[in-house]
Write an enzyme that holds these catalytic residues in place. Structure first.
Site, short mmCIF file in Angstrom:
data_model
loop_
_atom_site.label_atom_id
_atom_site.label_comp_id
_atom_site.label_asym_id
_atom_site.label_seq_id
_atom_site.Cartn_x
_atom_site.Cartn_y
_atom_site.Cartn_z
N ASP A 6 0.86 -1.19 0.00
CA ASP A 6 0.00 0.00 0.00
C ASP A 6 0.89 1.24 0.00
OD1 ASP A 6 -1.84 2.03 0.48
OD2 ASP A 6 -2.12 1.50 2.59
N GLY A 8 1.26 4.99 0.09
CA GLY A 8 0.59 6.23 0.42
C GLY A 8 1.51 7.41 0.23
N THR A 10 2.63 9.37 2.49
CA THR A 10 3.58 9.50 3.59
C THR A 10 4.35 8.22 3.85
OG1 THR A 10 2.12 11.13 4.64
CG2 THR A 10 3.82 10.14 6.02
N ILE A 12 4.80 3.74 3.02
CA ILE A 12 4.54 2.53 2.24
C ILE A 12 4.38 1.38 3.23
CG2 ILE A 12 5.40 0.94 0.49
CD1 ILE A 12 7.11 3.25 -0.59
N ASP A 109 -6.50 3.24 -3.39
CA ASP A 109 -6.63 3.00 -1.95
C ASP A 109 -8.09 3.00 -1.54
OD1 ASP A 109 -6.76 5.74 -2.59
OD2 ASP A 109 -6.04 6.36 -0.61
#
Length: 254
Positions: A6, A8, A10, A12, A109
């Site tokens: 995942d 993101g 900010t 991982i 996501d």
């Protein structure tokens, strides 16, 4: 084993599954300036530290909201584990009914969260995702994703406040004893913690009034645990929604 990733803005997050069983989770910071080789070294190191036998990884799937990192991680995983990765996006079967104006614009996501929600919880569901941005989403009684709301995330709001106001100090996410602060730091903490909790309660009321139904309430994301416990609503915290959604989507594409 299945490796779920995942990506993101900010962080991982990685998870290893054996069947439906979550074996372990790992994370490191998202860095747009790294190369595929850099990420391969990070992955190799984190697997070695956690005694993961990479030869047992026979599947991989990625959700990413940072396109520049997606291909780098795909190459890194291929280098380290010798498996190619599915990437959640066009051409991937999700089984999710998306009732939005432009279904193709929905972030991977959000797709993963909704896939997990409709499998794991009674619908209708309202989910609060508290990451870099705060997303509040609605999945109806027919398990269709019907839309929601996007707000500045808690950390972004706090950073903007303390950066743009010269006399305001940086604070942590510990809640003050009282909602009425008696010093600057506690006033900021109260606004960030209790203010966001009250906002979530209020938006849930608005969503439920708009759809005319009581909903299952779920929260996810790294900041959820700091905020949701101060909500008046009974909200389930599940920090693994995207990872669970990735596992479910991977199985649909075998």
């Amino acid at each position: 084993m299945l490796l779920c990733t995942d990506v993101g803005n900010t962080n991982i997050k990685f998870a290893l599954y054996k069947g439906n069983e979550l074996l372990m989770k790992m994370r490191f910071s998202t860095n747009r300036s790294k190369t595929a080789d850099d990420y391969a070294v990070d992955l190799y190191t984190i697997f070695r530290i956690n005694n993961v036998d990479v030869s047992e990884i026979n599947g991989s799937i990625i959700s990413s909201v940072v396109p520049i990192v997606t291909d780098l991680l795909r190459k890194a995983i291929l280098t380290v584990a010798n498996v190619d990765s599915f990437v959640v996006g066009p051409g991937i079967k999700t089984g999710l009914d998306i009732r939005l104006d432009n279904p193709g614009a929905v972030g991977s996501d959000i797709v993963c969260m909704c896939v997990a929600l409709k499998e794991l919880y009674p619908c209708p569901v309202i989910v609060v995702g508290m990451g870099t941005a705060t997303t509040i989403l609605y999945v109806n009684e027919n398990k269709a994703y019907c839309g929601g709301m996007i707000l500045p995330g808690v950390q972004i709001s706090l950073d903007a406040l303390t950066t743009r106001c010269a006399l305001l100090p940086s604070v942590n996410f510990s809640a003050p004893q009282h909602s009425i602060g008696t010093n600057t730091a506690d006033c900021i903490k109260s606004g960030i913690i209790y203010g966001n909790a009250a906002m979530i309660d209020g938006i849930i009321d608005r969503f439920e009034a708009e759809v005319g139904k009581k909903c299952t309430l779920v929260a996810t994301g790294g900041l959820a645990q700091h905020i949701v416990k101060f909500c008046k609503k009974n909200i389930i915290v599940n920090d693994d929604l995207v990872l669970e959604g990735l596992r479910l989507i991977y199985n649909k594409n075998l």
